[in-house]
Motif scaffolding. Structure first.
Motif, PDB file in Angstrom:
ATOM      1  N   UNK A  57      24.621  32.418  19.503  1.00  7.53           N
ATOM      2  CA  UNK A  57      25.085  33.991  19.898  1.00  7.53           C
ATOM      3  C   UNK A  57      26.744  33.890  20.356  1.00  7.53           C
ATOM      4  N   UNK A  58      27.368  32.791  20.516  1.00  9.16           N
ATOM      5  CA  UNK A  58      28.668  33.065  20.631  1.00  9.16           C
ATOM      6  C   UNK A  58      28.991  33.810  19.106  1.00  9.16           C
ATOM      7  N   UNK A  59      28.658  33.169  18.338  1.00  9.12           N
ATOM      8  CA  UNK A  59      29.106  33.895  16.947  1.00  9.12           C
ATOM      9  C   UNK A  59      28.470  35.032  16.834  1.00  9.12           C
ATOM     10  N   UNK A  60      27.128  35.030  17.065  1.00  9.10           N
ATOM     11  CA  UNK A  60      26.781  36.719  16.894  1.00  9.10           C
ATOM     12  C   UNK A  60      27.623  38.237  17.576  1.00  9.10           C
ATOM     13  N   UNK A  61      27.855  37.522  18.434  1.00  9.78           N
ATOM     14  CA  UNK A  61      28.523  38.298  19.873  1.00  9.78           C
ATOM     15  C   UNK A  61      30.341  38.479  18.157  1.00  9.78           C
ATOM     16  N   UNK A  62      31.213  37.751  18.099  1.00 12.91           N
ATOM     17  CA  UNK A  62      32.277  37.624  17.551  1.00 12.91           C
ATOM     18  C   UNK A  62      31.868  38.362  15.974  1.00 12.91           C
ATOM     19  N   UNK A  63      30.815  38.009  15.774  1.00 16.25           N
ATOM     20  CA  UNK A  63      30.825  38.461  13.615  1.00 16.25           C
ATOM     21  C   UNK A  63      30.442  40.290  14.404  1.00 16.25           C
ATOM     22  N   UNK A  64      30.055  40.208  15.661  1.00 17.31           N
ATOM     23  CA  UNK A  64      29.341  41.562  14.869  1.00 17.31           C
ATOM     24  C   UNK A  64      30.493  42.532  15.737  1.00 17.31           C
ATOM     25  N   UNK A  65      31.162  41.902  16.970  1.00 17.45           N
ATOM     26  CA  UNK A  65      32.821  42.949  16.878  1.00 17.45           C
ATOM     27  C   UNK A  65      33.399  42.764  15.868  1.00 17.45           C
ATOM     28  N   UNK A  66      33.673  41.981  15.044  1.00 16.22           N
ATOM     29  CA  UNK A  66      34.153  41.513  13.556  1.00 16.22           C
ATOM     30  C   UNK A  66      34.350  43.238  13.326  1.00 16.22           C
TER      31      UNK A  66
ATOM     32  N   UNK B 227       2.238  38.245  11.992  1.00 13.69           N
ATOM     33  CA  UNK B 227       2.837  36.965  12.878  1.00 13.69           C
ATOM     34  C   UNK B 227       4.544  37.198  12.687  1.00 13.69           C
ATOM     35  N   UNK B 228       5.791  36.669  13.558  1.00 16.11           N
ATOM     36  CA  UNK B 228       6.818  36.462  13.130  1.00 16.11           C
ATOM     37  C   UNK B 228       7.142  34.526  12.921  1.00 16.11           C
ATOM     38  N   UNK B 229       7.698  34.588  12.281  1.00 17.06           N
ATOM     39  CA  UNK B 229       8.079  33.863  11.025  1.00 17.06           C
ATOM     40  C   UNK B 229       9.546  33.361  12.048  1.00 17.06           C
ATOM     41  N   UNK B 230       9.672  31.790  11.910  1.00  8.42           N
ATOM     42  CA  UNK B 230      10.713  31.303  12.551  1.00  8.42           C
ATOM     43  C   UNK B 230      12.350  30.831  11.374  1.00  8.42           C
ATOM     44  N   UNK B 231      13.268  31.057  11.658  1.00  8.53           N
ATOM     45  CA  UNK B 231      14.182  31.389  11.241  1.00  8.53           C
ATOM     46  C   UNK B 231      14.665  29.776  11.671  1.00  8.53           C
ATOM     47  N   UNK B 232      15.965  28.866  10.596  1.00  6.53           N
ATOM     48  CA  UNK B 232      15.940  28.190  12.093  1.00  6.53           C
ATOM     49  C   UNK B 232      17.823  28.482  12.248  1.00  6.53           C
ATOM     50  N   UNK B 233      18.174  27.754  13.329  1.00  4.73           N
ATOM     51  CA  UNK B 233      20.217  28.118  13.797  1.00  4.73           C
ATOM     52  C   UNK B 233      20.543  27.030  12.508  1.00  4.73           C
ATOM     53  N   UNK B 234      21.943  28.073  11.533  1.00  5.07           N
ATOM     54  CA  UNK B 234      22.612  26.839  10.475  1.00  5.07           C
ATOM     55  C   UNK B 234      22.939  25.660  11.889  1.00  5.07           C
ATOM     56  N   UNK B 235      23.578  24.897  10.863  1.00  5.32           N
ATOM     57  CA  UNK B 235      23.564  23.439  11.738  1.00  5.32           C
ATOM     58  C   UNK B 235      24.454  23.370  11.556  1.00  5.32           C
ATOM     59  N   UNK B 236      26.002  24.451  11.157  1.00  3.94           N
ATOM     60  CA  UNK B 236      27.307  24.060  11.757  1.00  3.94           C
ATOM     61  C   UNK B 236      27.554  25.099  13.691  1.00  3.94           C
ATOM     62  N   UNK B 237      26.754  25.767  13.198  1.00  2.00           N
ATOM     63  CA  UNK B 237      26.522  26.694  14.542  1.00  2.00           C
ATOM     64  C   UNK B 237      25.734  26.067  15.879  1.00  2.00           C
ATOM     65  N   UNK B 238      24.653  24.926  15.750  1.00  2.00           N
ATOM     66  CA  UNK B 238      23.953  24.668  16.557  1.00  2.00           C
ATOM     67  C   UNK B 238      24.512  23.750  17.858  1.00  2.00           C
ATOM     68  N   UNK B 239      23.538  23.977  18.737  1.00  2.00           N
ATOM     69  CA  UNK B 239      24.460  23.314  19.950  1.00  2.00           C
ATOM     70  C   UNK B 239      24.424  24.384  20.837  1.00  2.00           C
ATOM     71  N   UNK B 240      26.016  24.448  21.997  1.00  2.01           N
ATOM     72  CA  UNK B 240      26.745  24.949  22.771  1.00  2.01           C
ATOM     73  C   UNK B 240      27.492  24.720  23.073  1.00  2.01           C
ATOM     74  N   UNK B 241      28.275  25.324  23.917  1.00  2.00           N
ATOM     75  CA  UNK B 241      29.571  25.013  25.360  1.00  2.00           C
ATOM     76  C   UNK B 241      29.012  24.950  26.691  1.00  2.00           C
ATOM     77  N   UNK B 242      28.927  23.956  27.091  1.00  2.00           N
ATOM     78  CA  UNK B 242      28.296  23.771  28.783  1.00  2.00           C
ATOM     79  C   UNK B 242      30.436  24.946  29.251  1.00  2.00           C
ATOM     80  N   UNK B 243      30.357  26.023  29.597  1.00  4.00           N
ATOM     81  CA  UNK B 243      31.396  26.835  30.282  1.00  4.00           C
ATOM     82  C   UNK B 243      31.035  26.610  32.191  1.00  4.00           C
TER      83      UNK B 243
END
Lengths: 323, 295
Positions: free
Chosen positions: B150-159, B125-141
């Motif tokens: 999710x924005x962090x994942x894209x930026x970090x992997x691009x980097x 079965x899948x086990x949950x892993x929480x999003x780190x505190x610093x990256x909770x929430x989001x931006x309304x664009x």
């Protein structure tokens, strides 16, 4: 059966009878063993093992004799079993026609997938066949007739030629035995035909085969279709025997399993896949109590075979024999 | 809210975002595969399993030592990369003289072992892993909601992708690497320790996979089969892009992620298979792959 291997001579200079006829003798022993075996162990297990053995032989035709590693052979095995099960259950075809339907499906799929895959060589070939098989797995998952996660269950075995009731275990056993031995002999025939010699030439040195004027792509494609077709025949037969076609048969672990069977038995040996599939199936059967560890054990066998034991069981025995 | 081709913009951009996220993982993994293949001539079938190991390492660190996401992002790739170094020394180094197929078979076996152990120890079965505190929430664009993680994942992997490209194509170390790929014997003659380079390259490729795994943990559940499902798609990505070019692997990865996301909007039934269909088309039109050189 014709004598295929070049005569190996004993120290005295005469070809020993045993060595000269090793393949024929082994074939007779295997056939006799399979005729006697159902009196000693479960016929259903043997029938299943023969289906897998034929599947592995078909796979070995590609890897062993053309040097092409197809990592997606579950595609032909699984889809043939779906079509055989569907045509027997829904269309009401007799078992031999159902098996033919499944086999023909595999042949067509093999033609399509093969003509795509042979466009690239080596390692890419393996990745392409795997990816195409995964695509067809998703189709099987989504299509209605396959029954999704449930598969096609309670497939009727029916009456062979409309006459012989295959619910009779002995009749079913004989049918599977005939299909298996027939398929085995067909593959033997292919390997030792002039066509098969060209395949081996492609395996050894493709550019050279091209420079000798052979259209190697065409040879590779024909070999691929033959392999897919025979694999399909095995899958279709299995669907009738076990009265079941399911996602397990089209999914990638099945492709891996047939590689494992062939590797354990011996790549490029005619009897290797048969020995390998019996060994692996027996292992799974005996180890069913350990549950998920089967996966780990299979992995360990893979690693051990590749590192220490690349000739496989039959390959090792043959090497000893030639001494 | 406005509509594009009859699709609400929120849904469209949402799927595009998911596509970009998937694309980040395709890019990271196919990059690792390409780097390993370039140096070792081996297709690393256990790449998916090593990605899963990264995610599990992060999960176990959080569970047993309370170390959160940020330490895991560094430690998990290092640990998994080290296991990669061990694998190379123990197993792979014996295969370089053999047919490529054996490398594929051996790493396939390793993948089975890793996945099997994970299933036994942690269940399927899948086990949950929480999003780190610093990256909770989001931006309304305005046109969509962008979760920070999710924005962090894209930026970090691009980097990470771009710095890998930079190291390989623009630095001295990368020049050694590329030279050793072309002609290892000659490079050894110049006094460069090629076997060590090969070992470290494999370790690095594996660490990349583990890094992707840690980043994936908060998005997807951590499960033993997360890698094997992904790796086959990544193989298709690699076939499409060709493994000759680092930049090609990155571009193909992101591009295919986006296409897959768009397919989810316009033709959801095909979203699982679209990448394989594209692979088939590419094989028909450009058999060597989009960025590949004819072998």
């Amino acid at each position: 059966m014709e004598r295929a291997a070049p005569l190996t001579r004993t120290a005295t200079g005469k070809p020993s009878f045993l060595r000269a006829n090793a393949e024929a003798i082994a074939f007779v022993v295997m056939a006799a063993g399979l005729i006697v075996a159902p009196f000693f162990t479960y016929p259903l297990f043997l029938m299943q093992a023969m289906c897998f053995a034929l599947f592995a032989c078909a796979f070995n035709l590609l890897i062993g004799y053309v040097g092409l590693l197809s990592f997606g052979h579950a595609l032909y095995f699984g889809w043939a079993s779906y079509l055989a099960a569907h045509s027997a259950k829904v269309w009401g075809l007799t078992p031999e026609l159902a098996i033919l339907t499944g086999t023909a499906t595999a042949a067509i799929l093999g033609l399509v997938a093969g003509s795509l895959a042979i466009r690239r060589q080596g390692i890419y070939f393996a990745m392409i066949t795997l990816a195409l098989a995964q695509m067809m797995f998703f189709f099987a998952l989504q299509m209605k007739f396959t029954g999704g996660e449930d598969g096609i269950q309670a497939v009727p075995r029916g009456y062979l030629f409309g006459l012989i009731d295959l619910k009779n275990e002995a009749a079913m056993y004989i049918v599977v035995l005939v299909i298996f031995l027939g398929g085995f002999l067909l593959i033997h025939r292919i390997i030792h035909s002039p066509f098969g010699e060209v395949l081996k030439a492609i395996r050894e040195n493709e550019p050279r085969a091209i420079s000798l004027g052979y259209k190697t792509d065409r040879y590779k494609l024909i070999a691929f279709v033959l392999s897919a077709t025979i694999a399909g025949c095995a899958g279709a037969t299995k669907a009738i025997v076990l009265q079941l076609a399911s996602l397990t048969d089209v999914n990638w672990p099945m492709s891996g399993e047939v590689v494992l069977m062939t590797l354990v038995g011996g790549l490029g040996t005619i009897f290797g896949p048969v020995v390998g599939s019996f060994v692996i199936l027996l292992m799974q059967y005996k180890l069913s109590i350990v549950g998920e560890w089967v996966l780990v054990i299979q992995g360990i066998i893979f690693v051990t075979c590749v590192l220490l034991f690349r000739r496989g069981i039959v390959g090792e025995i043959a090497a000893r024999f030639k001494g | 809210m406005f509509e594009i081709f009859g699709i609400p913009s929120g849904a469209l951009f949402g799927q595009l975002l998911i596509g970009l996220i998937n694309g980040s993982f395709y890019a990271l993994l196919s990059l690792g595969l390409a780097v390993i293949f370039g140096m070792l001539n081996i297709i690393n079938f256990s790449h998916g399993a090593q990605y899963m190991m990264g995610a599990f390492a992060a999960y176990l660190m959080l569970k047993y030592s309370g170390l959160g996401y940020w330490p895991a992002l560094i430690v998990a790739p290092l640990v998994v990369g080290l296991t990669g170094v061990l694998v190379e020394r123990l197993f792979l180094q014996w295969l370089y003289k053999l047919d490529h197929l054996y490398g594929l078979l051996l790493t396939f076996g390793l993948a089975l072992i890793i996945e099997g152990v994970a299933r036994n120890q942690l269940g399927s079965a899948g086990l949950p892993y929480v999003v780190p505190d610093a990256l909770r929430g989001g931006q309304n664009l305005g046109f969509m909601f962008l979760p920070n993680y999710r924005a962090w994942v894209i930026v970090a992997s691009l980097a990470v992708c771009i710095s890998t490209w930079f190291v390989i194509e623009r630095t001295r170390l990368g020049a050694y690497l590329r030279a050793a790929t072309e002609n290892p014997t000659l490079v050894r003659a110049f006094g460069i320790n090629v076997p060590v380079m090969i070992t470290l390259t494999y370790g690095f490729g594996v660490a990349l996979a583990a890094f992707a795994g840690v980043m994936a943990a908060p998005i997807y559940n951590v499960s033993p089969q997360m890698g094997s499902e992904l790796i086959i798609v990544v193989f298709a990505v690699v076939v499409i892009g060709g493994m000759g070019s680092i930049l090609g692997a990155i571009v193909t990865g992101f591009g295919l992620g986006i296409i897959e996301g768009l397919t989810k909007v316009f033709f959801p039934e095909a979203s699982a298979t679209v990448i394989f269909v594209i692979m088939a088309i590419v094989l028909l039109v450009r058999p060597a792959g989009l960025f590949g050189r004819r072998a």
